[in-house]
Design a protein around this motif. Structure first.
Motif, short mmCIF file in Angstrom:
data_model
loop_
_atom_site.label_atom_id
_atom_site.label_comp_id
_atom_site.label_asym_id
_atom_site.label_seq_id
_atom_site.Cartn_x
_atom_site.Cartn_y
_atom_site.Cartn_z
N GLN A 82 15.36 34.14 27.11
CA GLN A 82 16.78 34.34 27.68
C GLN A 82 17.09 35.98 27.38
OE1 GLN A 82 18.39 31.36 25.03
NE2 GLN A 82 19.14 30.31 26.93
N VAL A 83 16.53 36.66 26.19
CA VAL A 83 17.04 37.82 26.08
C VAL A 83 16.56 38.84 27.11
CG1 VAL A 83 16.75 40.00 24.57
CG2 VAL A 83 17.50 37.76 23.40
N TYR A 84 15.02 38.59 27.42
CA TYR A 84 14.32 39.28 28.48
C TYR A 84 14.96 39.36 29.53
CZ TYR A 84 10.88 40.50 31.94
OH TYR A 84 10.14 40.93 33.02
N THR A 85 15.39 37.98 30.09
CA THR A 85 16.05 37.82 31.39
C THR A 85 17.41 38.52 31.64
OG1 THR A 85 15.11 35.62 31.67
CG2 THR A 85 16.98 35.87 33.03
N LEU A 86 18.00 38.42 30.44
CA LEU A 86 19.52 39.21 30.49
C LEU A 86 19.26 40.59 30.38
CD1 LEU A 86 22.62 38.92 30.06
CD2 LEU A 86 22.08 39.03 27.60
N ALA A 87 18.42 41.07 29.76
CA ALA A 87 18.08 42.80 29.72
C ALA A 87 17.58 43.02 31.20
CB ALA A 87 16.99 42.98 28.81
N THR A 88 16.86 42.17 31.76
CA THR A 88 16.23 42.44 33.05
C THR A 88 17.28 42.51 34.13
OG1 THR A 88 14.05 41.68 32.44
CG2 THR A 88 14.40 41.99 34.87
N HIS A 89 18.12 41.43 34.16
CA HIS A 89 19.02 41.47 35.06
C HIS A 89 20.28 42.88 34.95
CE1 HIS A 89 18.21 37.72 37.18
NE2 HIS A 89 18.36 37.23 35.67
N ARG A 90 20.40 42.94 33.67
CA ARG A 90 21.54 44.01 33.60
C ARG A 90 20.87 45.62 33.95
NH1 ARG A 90 24.98 42.92 27.92
NH2 ARG A 90 25.99 40.83 29.10
N LEU A 91 19.54 45.57 33.41
CA LEU A 91 18.91 46.86 33.87
C LEU A 91 18.76 46.97 35.38
CD1 LEU A 91 17.73 49.50 33.00
CD2 LEU A 91 15.62 48.27 32.74
N ASN A 92 18.20 45.95 35.92
CA ASN A 92 18.22 46.07 37.51
C ASN A 92 19.73 46.38 38.07
OD1 ASN A 92 15.44 45.47 37.47
ND2 ASN A 92 15.53 43.39 37.62
N ASP A 93 20.79 45.78 37.67
CA ASP A 93 21.77 46.18 38.07
C ASP A 93 22.29 47.56 38.03
OD1 ASP A 93 22.46 43.49 38.86
OD2 ASP A 93 23.82 42.99 37.16
N ALA A 94 21.89 48.23 36.74
CA ALA A 94 22.21 49.78 36.63
C ALA A 94 21.33 50.65 37.50
CB ALA A 94 21.97 49.94 35.06
N LEU A 95 19.97 50.04 37.80
CA LEU A 95 19.19 50.84 38.62
C LEU A 95 19.20 50.72 39.94
CD1 LEU A 95 15.90 50.22 36.38
CD2 LEU A 95 17.11 52.08 36.54
N ARG A 96 20.10 49.74 40.35
CA ARG A 96 19.99 49.50 41.78
C ARG A 96 20.68 50.81 42.55
NH1 ARG A 96 22.27 44.74 41.47
NH2 ARG A 96 20.25 43.76 41.54
N PRO A 97 21.72 51.41 42.13
CA PRO A 97 22.07 52.66 43.03
C PRO A 97 20.96 53.77 43.10
CG PRO A 97 23.80 52.17 41.29
CD PRO A 97 22.54 51.23 40.86
N MET A 98 19.88 53.52 42.29
CA MET A 98 18.66 54.72 42.43
C MET A 98 17.50 53.97 43.22
SD MET A 98 18.34 55.84 38.32
CE MET A 98 17.02 56.81 38.65
N ASP A 99 17.69 52.89 43.81
CA ASP A 99 16.89 52.21 44.71
C ASP A 99 15.53 51.69 43.87
OD1 ASP A 99 16.20 50.91 47.13
OD2 ASP A 99 15.51 52.66 47.80
N LEU A 100 15.95 51.38 42.60
CA LEU A 100 14.70 51.06 41.61
C LEU A 100 15.00 49.83 41.04
CD1 LEU A 100 14.21 54.51 39.60
CD2 LEU A 100 12.68 53.24 41.43
N ALA A 101 13.96 49.35 40.35
CA ALA A 101 14.20 47.99 39.58
C ALA A 101 13.23 48.30 38.17
CB ALA A 101 13.80 46.73 40.32
N SER A 102 13.58 47.37 37.21
CA SER A 102 12.91 47.55 35.99
C SER A 102 11.31 47.61 36.18
CB SER A 102 13.10 46.35 35.12
OG SER A 102 12.88 45.01 35.34
N ARG A 103 10.83 46.74 37.34
CA ARG A 103 9.41 46.86 37.28
C ARG A 103 8.95 48.42 37.65
NH1 ARG A 103 11.58 44.20 41.53
NH2 ARG A 103 11.34 45.10 43.48
N HIS A 104 9.70 48.91 38.39
CA HIS A 104 9.59 50.36 38.78
C HIS A 104 9.32 51.12 37.57
CE1 HIS A 104 11.25 48.83 42.55
NE2 HIS A 104 10.08 49.31 43.25
N VAL A 105 10.62 51.13 36.85
CA VAL A 105 10.73 51.98 35.71
C VAL A 105 9.46 51.76 34.69
CG1 VAL A 105 12.31 52.59 33.87
CG2 VAL A 105 13.13 52.41 36.23
N THR A 106 9.29 50.33 34.43
CA THR A 106 8.15 50.19 33.65
C THR A 106 6.91 50.70 33.94
OG1 THR A 106 9.01 48.06 32.98
CG2 THR A 106 6.64 48.27 32.70
N VAL A 107 6.57 50.88 35.27
CA VAL A 107 5.34 51.54 35.85
C VAL A 107 5.42 53.08 35.69
CG1 VAL A 107 4.06 52.09 37.99
CG2 VAL A 107 4.79 49.73 37.35
#
Length: 144
Positions: free
Chosen positions: A18-43
């Motif tokens: 649940q923590v992972y899912t919440l963190a991923t959703h929030r981070l993806n929302d924050a990264l969306r304007p950069m045209d990125l998602a958490s998977r991109h940033v991890t890489v």
């Protein structure tokens, strides 16, 4: 007296998910304007830290090759990653962050810090360090 450790470990696993899912959703929302998602940033973090090939990224992240190709394609399209043929093995390409990629990663890191601070606001730095230690010990026997 019954042993509830099995039930507690299942509950801990569910809470971690649940923590992972919440963190991923929030981070993806924050990264969306950069045209990125958490998977991109991890890489991008892994490449910055020395992982050089798609094969190594796939192994490190325990993911599929096709998905990794898409992530690298996205990062290359954005101008954040370059692929250079290896001089040692023509089947391998070496990945590197561009200067724009390093800049984008710094911005993304600000988002990850903010999301992390929001998510763990009720957890002390000492408790967070203890949690990190516990999770590392849990993964260690599995070769992670």
């Amino acid at each position: 007296m019954s042993d509830d450790s099995g039930q507690v470990s299942i509950e801990v696993g569910l809470l971690l998910h649940q923590v992972y899912t919440l963190a991923t959703h929030r981070l993806n929302d924050a990264l969306r304007p950069m045209d990125l998602a958490s998977r991109h940033v991890t890489v991008m973090f892994l490449i910055r830290d020395g992982v050089q090939t798609q094969r190594d990224l796939v192994a490190r992240l325990n993911t599929d090759k096709t998905g990794m190709v898409r992530v690298i394609d996205d990062l290359e399209r954005l101008g954040y990653v370059t692929r250079t043929p290896s001089t040692l093995d023509r089947r391998v390409t070496i990945l590197a962050l561009t200067s724009d990629g390093e800049d984008a990663l710094r911005t993304a890191q600000q988002h990850t810090k903010r999301v992390s601070a929001e998510l763990f606001h009720a957890v002390s730095p000492h408790e967070l360090g203890t949690l990190k230690s516990i999770l590392e010990r849990t993964l260690a026997p599995m070769g992670e």
